[in-house]
Enzyme design. Structure first.
Site, PDB file in Angstrom:
ATOM      1  N   CYS A 787       0.835  -1.201   0.000  1.00  0.00           N
ATOM      2  CA  CYS A 787       0.000   0.000   0.000  1.00  0.00           C
ATOM      3  C   CYS A 787       0.869   1.249   0.000  1.00  0.00           C
ATOM      4  CB  CYS A 787      -0.907   0.007   1.236  1.00  0.00           C
ATOM      5  SG  CYS A 787       0.009  -0.020   2.804  1.00  0.00           S
ATOM      6  N   SER A 805       4.793   4.466   2.229  1.00  0.00           N
ATOM      7  CA  SER A 805       4.548   3.190   1.550  1.00  0.00           C
ATOM      8  C   SER A 805       5.099   2.027   2.348  1.00  0.00           C
ATOM      9  CB  SER A 805       5.178   3.186   0.143  1.00  0.00           C
ATOM     10  OG  SER A 805       6.588   3.159   0.241  1.00  0.00           O
ATOM     11  N   HIS A 806       4.548   0.849   2.069  1.00  0.00           N
ATOM     12  CA  HIS A 806       4.982  -0.390   2.714  1.00  0.00           C
ATOM     13  C   HIS A 806       5.035  -1.478   1.640  1.00  0.00           C
ATOM     14  CE1 HIS A 806       5.042  -4.033   5.076  1.00  0.00           C
ATOM     15  NE2 HIS A 806       5.143  -3.374   6.205  1.00  0.00           N
ATOM     16  N   ASN A 807       6.234  -1.843   1.205  1.00  0.00           N
ATOM     17  CA  ASN A 807       6.378  -2.883   0.183  1.00  0.00           C
ATOM     18  C   ASN A 807       6.191  -4.284   0.766  1.00  0.00           C
ATOM     19  OD1 ASN A 807       6.957  -0.796  -1.516  1.00  0.00           O
ATOM     20  ND2 ASN A 807       8.850  -1.686  -2.315  1.00  0.00           N
TER      21      ASN A 807
END
Length: 954
Positions: A787, A805-807
């Site tokens: 997200c 962001s969070h990969n």
């Protein structure tokens, strides 16, 4: 004055008048007080009374009640004089109403009269202590008046004399009074929060209409008093006699609306029992919602299945009711088992997380067993069974109100204690008192059958009844155990975010209450049209964002709550062992599926449930539909006594009204009154940070919001991205920690993709206004869905873009490459200065990190820091001042990374270049340095680490 004689020789009548004049005088004097003040204020101080802290004439052109009556002489004095005159008729009105409704051994008229007196006294409080005298006391008196008005109006409707005209107009007036509060509340928010010009004038009209409704509601007492004559008697004379009011024994039936039938079971013990059962239901919901939260702690740290998930099966404890002696034992000792279940509340005393989970599981098992035993025991009496279904549902609504007051945490959860805002001791003490009341409660009045028993040829399918109830229980738990859950499901980017949890969470309370009121109309709630409404509203909630989705969610809320008493009635009529085992297993399976839609990467066969919440919604609505069909054709009414049924529903509606008012008061008290202000506006500097907060559950399984707030505040962070932040699921307790931090620190917030988007979540908190934002679901063909929030902030008048962001996880390299490529594209295509705050899962200089920096056209905050792994800060178009890394202090397993920046006047993307020149701290303006208290050992486990001190640049 001529003497009027009576048959008795005890006194002389010196005056008499009809009691209607009490109503007339109160109405006339009260209206005179308000409208004379309005006229005089407009004549003498018009421009002052229409002016507020944001706007004046001509944007605002009509004054509020408080500005009219409390701020200026002579209007204030005129108003206070008339209110003093009105006090006499008001107290007489309360006293006369008590006399005509009182009955021996009945507590309700006395309670009603007490609220009438409190209401009158609190009126004097806010009238004679103006906001300019003492704002706090004035507000307390005003809130007390509003709260007391609720039981006064509802009580008047319930116990008032049987006069159809008065009853009709009172219902209309009361509905208008409470209905007006919603738009009034809305326009107050538009004024106070959004500073909309003219909103306060509209608010003022609604506020004045409340005055009209309030006074005229009491004016309808003239119908009650029409046959009452008041006389003043000289008791020393023996020429006449009169009683002030007719003797109670001589009251005509038309004075009371079947009061005996209403209150034959309406003693204090019934009211007390209703309150006690509602509180015990609140305890049940508190323990049930804490179970998955405490289980989640273990797979969270194991990054996969831990084995502790098996504790979810304790919810199948009601299957033990299939064993005869256990069923009898629990049935004879409900109070004892309620008391034993409180170990789930006392679990907070244990430090070790595994021990805490074990004790919570025991409490949940006993409480679930006790409640289902109560239903089974009362399955032969529709009145008793519905009463317990209503208190169980009211306990759910009460838990929502209390969670809203505690910023979505439950104060008696085992993850709470004194240090983080828990009220565990209070909750435990009240639970003990409530359990003792059940233990020593009298067995109740014997219910006579005055309604023929309806018998059906078939009792229907026990399995369908079980599946329907299990599905409904899951729907209630997943969607309606916090007022913010549905709001976060439909939450979208700025400026069209949809509803905010405050104040719109209070409307969720209203919707739940309406559903429970509607539950008494069995033919409607078990009908096909109502089921279609439920399905359509569910689809709208899932597929539509923002307001349209919220409207669907509200309608679904009403629908689900309306089914509770019927489904409990059906499921309790079948063999309890197998029926409740199937019901709770249905619930458990849905709970697991609810987790797997987002945690598919950590469970076997998870790919089949990946991102398929719609499968779950379809299944629960299908099972509910089957349950409705089963109920509509097979539900049996037994031992139905109408006066008891009426009493139960009246008590429920009174309880619902109280929870609604409390909900609005909580929402009102939480509305921010000031605009956020950055920490260093003089230097036009800001500090940005990134932190992975592990779902606001710290290393020792305590809720960590307060400690997070303290760290963010003391580090003077203006903009922060919080990762692993989506706590709006069963396994995270359906919480929203961003509410507490953003309100307490006075920051704007953006929640990011909501629970229906199947990510672990990212959130943005900012001291600067969020002009625009977009929520991204980054490309994730294989692994967990990533997200991002791309927001544009107004930083000292300049637009600056921020990405949080969070990969995905390390195992899926293709996903991380695609996700990082998309992030780089967003940054590269933006023309604004940019700050990146993200979780990339890469070491510095490797392929994925290089894609981010090079393709994104941004600059790494410190190229020489090779110790990083996941968290990164990058920037473009702003002056980098400093960089620091701060240890997590056992709040999570990930540090806080900070970047300090200054805006560039007249930023030109063509000429901007980053500099890597490092300087000493003493060369930096002291106001631009990082806080000193985090040097050395730091505070509360937070300290500068890796470098041991911040780095500064020029």
């Amino acid at each position: 004055m001529p003497t009027l004689k009576d048959d008795s020789p005890n006194g002389v009548i010196v005056a008499k008048f009809n009691a209607q004049w009490i109503s007339y005088s109160h109405t006339l004097v009260a209206y005179a007080a308000f409208f004379s003040a309005l006229a005089v204020s407009c004549w003498t101080h018009y421009y002052q009374i229409v002016k507020n802290e944001y706007w004046g004439y001509p944007e605002e052109w009509f004054p509020s009640v408080s500005a009219t009556t409390g701020d200026w002489y002579p209007a204030r004095s005129i108003f206070q004089i008339f209110i003093a005159i009105a006090a006499g008729p008001r107290f007489l009105l309360v006293y006369l109403f008590y006399l005509i409704t009182d009955r021996p051994n009945h507590v309700y008229p006395k309670i009603h009269a007490i609220f009438g007196v409190i209401r009158a006294l609190s009126c004097g409080g806010w009238v004679y202590i103006t906001s300019s005298d003492d704002h706090f006391v004035h507000d307390v008196a005003m809130i007390t008046y509003i709260v007391a008005t609720l039981p006064w109006m509802l009580g008047t409707l319930a116990i008032g004399p049987d006069n159809k005209k008065a009853l009709k107009w009172r219902k209309i007036t009361a509905s208008a009074f409470f209905g007006t509060m919603i738009p009034m509340f809305y326009f107050f928010i538009q004024h106070k929060v959004h500073h909309v010009a003219g909103a306060y004038t509209t608010y003022a009209f609604f506020e004045w209409s409340l005055i009209l409704y309030d006074v005229i509601f009491d004016a309808f007492s003239l119908f009650d008093f029409s046959n009452i004559e008041l006389r003043i008697v000289d008791i020393k004379s023996r020429e006449g006699i009169i009683n002030a009011v007719p003797e109670k024994s001589k009251k005509s039936k038309k004075y009371s609306r079947n009061i005996e039938s209403m209150f034959v079971y309406g003693s204090w013990s019934n009211l007390r029992g209703f309150v006690v059962d509602t509180y015990l239901a609140f305890v049940y919901w508190s323990m049930l919602t804490s179970l998955a939260l405490t289980i989640w702690y273990f797979p969270l740290w194991h990054m996969g299945i831990s084995g502790y998930e098996a504790f979810l099966l304790v919810t199948t404890a009601p299957s033990l009711l299939g064993i005869g002696f256990i069923r009898k034992l629990v049935s004879l000792n409900h109070g004892v088992f309620h008391l034993l279940s409180l170990v789930g509340i006392a679990a907070y005393l244990l430090i070790d997380p595994a021990q805490r989970l074990t004790v919570v599981s025991i409490g949940v098992a006993i409480s679930t067993l006790t409640w289902t035993s109560i239903w089974v025991e009362n399955s032969d009496s529709t009145c008793k069974l519905e009463r317990h279904a209503l208190t169980w549902s009211l306990g759910l609504i009460l838990s929502n109100v209390i969670k809203m007051a505690w910023w979505t945490n439950n104060p008696i959860w085992p993850v709470m204690h004194k240090e983080n805002g828990g009220w565990n001791q209070v909750g435990l003490l009240l639970g003990i008192i409530a359990s003792l009341e059940v233990m020593f409660r009298k067995n109740g009045e014997k219910i006579q059958r005055n309604y023929p028993e309806k018998k059906k040829s078939s009792s229907g399918s026990w399995f369908i009844a079980a599946a329907g109830f299990g599905s409904l229980l899951f729907a209630l738990h997943s969607l309606l155990t916090d007022t913010s859950t549905i709001i976060r499901w439909v939450y979208d980017g700025y400026p069209n975010t949809g509803p905010q949890p405050i104040p719109w969470g209070a409307i969720t309370i209203v919707a739940m209450s309406l559903g429970l009121v509607l539950s008494s109309y069995r033919k409607i709630v078990t009908g096909k049209p109502w089921y279609v409404v439920g399905c359509v509203s569910c689809a709208c909630m899932y597929y539509y964002p923002a307001w349209n989705g919220y409207y669907g969610g509200l309608l679904l809320t009403i629908y689900l709550m309306s089914l509770v008493p019927t489904f409990i009635g059906v499921v309790s009529q079948h063999p309890p062992g197998r029926t409740f085992f199937a019901a709770m297993m249905t619930y458990n399976i849905f709970c697991l599926a609810h987790v797997w839609v987002v945690a598919y990467a950590f469970v076997p066969a998870g790919e089949y449930m990946r991102e398929h919440t719609e499968y779950i919604l379809f299944a629960i609505m299908a099972f509910i539909g089957l349950g409705i069909r089963n109920a509509s054709t097979n539900y049996t009414f037994k031992h139905l006594q109408l006066n008891v049924l009426h009493l139960n529903r009246s008590l429920t509606r009174g309880g619902l009204a109280i929870t609604i008012v409390l909900g609005f008061l909580v929402a009102f008290s939480r509305i921010p009154s000031e605009k956020p202000v950055p920490y260093h506006p003089e230097q036009k500097a800001f500090t940005a940070g990134i932190w992975t907060i592990h779902f606001a559950l710290d290393n020792d399984m305590w809720a960590s919001e307060i400690r997070m707030r303290d760290a963010i505040k003391e580090l003077e962070i203006d903009v922060i991205g919080l990762l692993e932040s989506d706590t709006g699921r069963i396994i995270m307790g359906n919480r929203d920690f961003t509410q507490f931090i953003s309100e307490d620190l006075n920051m704007y917030s953006d929640y990011g993709p909501g629970p229906s988007k199947h990510t672990w979540g990212c959130a943005l908190l900012s001291k600067f206004p969020i002009l625009r934002s977009k929520h991204h679901l980054l490309p994730s063909p294989v692994g967990e869905l990533a997200c991002a929030i791309h927001a544009t902030l107004d930083v000292y008048g300049q637009e600056i873009d921020v990405i949080v962001s969070h990969n995905g996880q390390e195992e899926d390299e293709l996903d991380r490459i695609l996700q990082t490529t998309e992030l780089a594209r967003i940054m590269r295509e933006s023309k604004n200065p940019f700050v990146f705050l993200g979780y990339v899962v890469s070491v510095p200089g490797e392929k994925i990190h290089s894609i981010l920096i090079n393709n994104g056209n941004v600059h790494d905050i410190d190229k020489t820091d090779y110790d990083r792994w996941c968290e990164y800060i990058a920037y473009r178009g702003v002056n980098r001042i400093g960089y620091a890394r701060v240890s997590h202090g056992r709040i999570t397993d990930t540090e806080i990374q900070l970047g300090k920046f200054q805006i560039i006047e007249n930023y030109n993307p063509e000429t901007w270049q980053a500099s890597d020149n490092r300087i000493q701290e003493n060369e930096v303006n002291e106001e631009l340095r990082f806080p000193k208290q985090f040097k050395g050992e730091g505070v509360r486990g937070h300290k500068y680490h890796v470098f041991d001190e911040p780095r500064y640049y020029i």
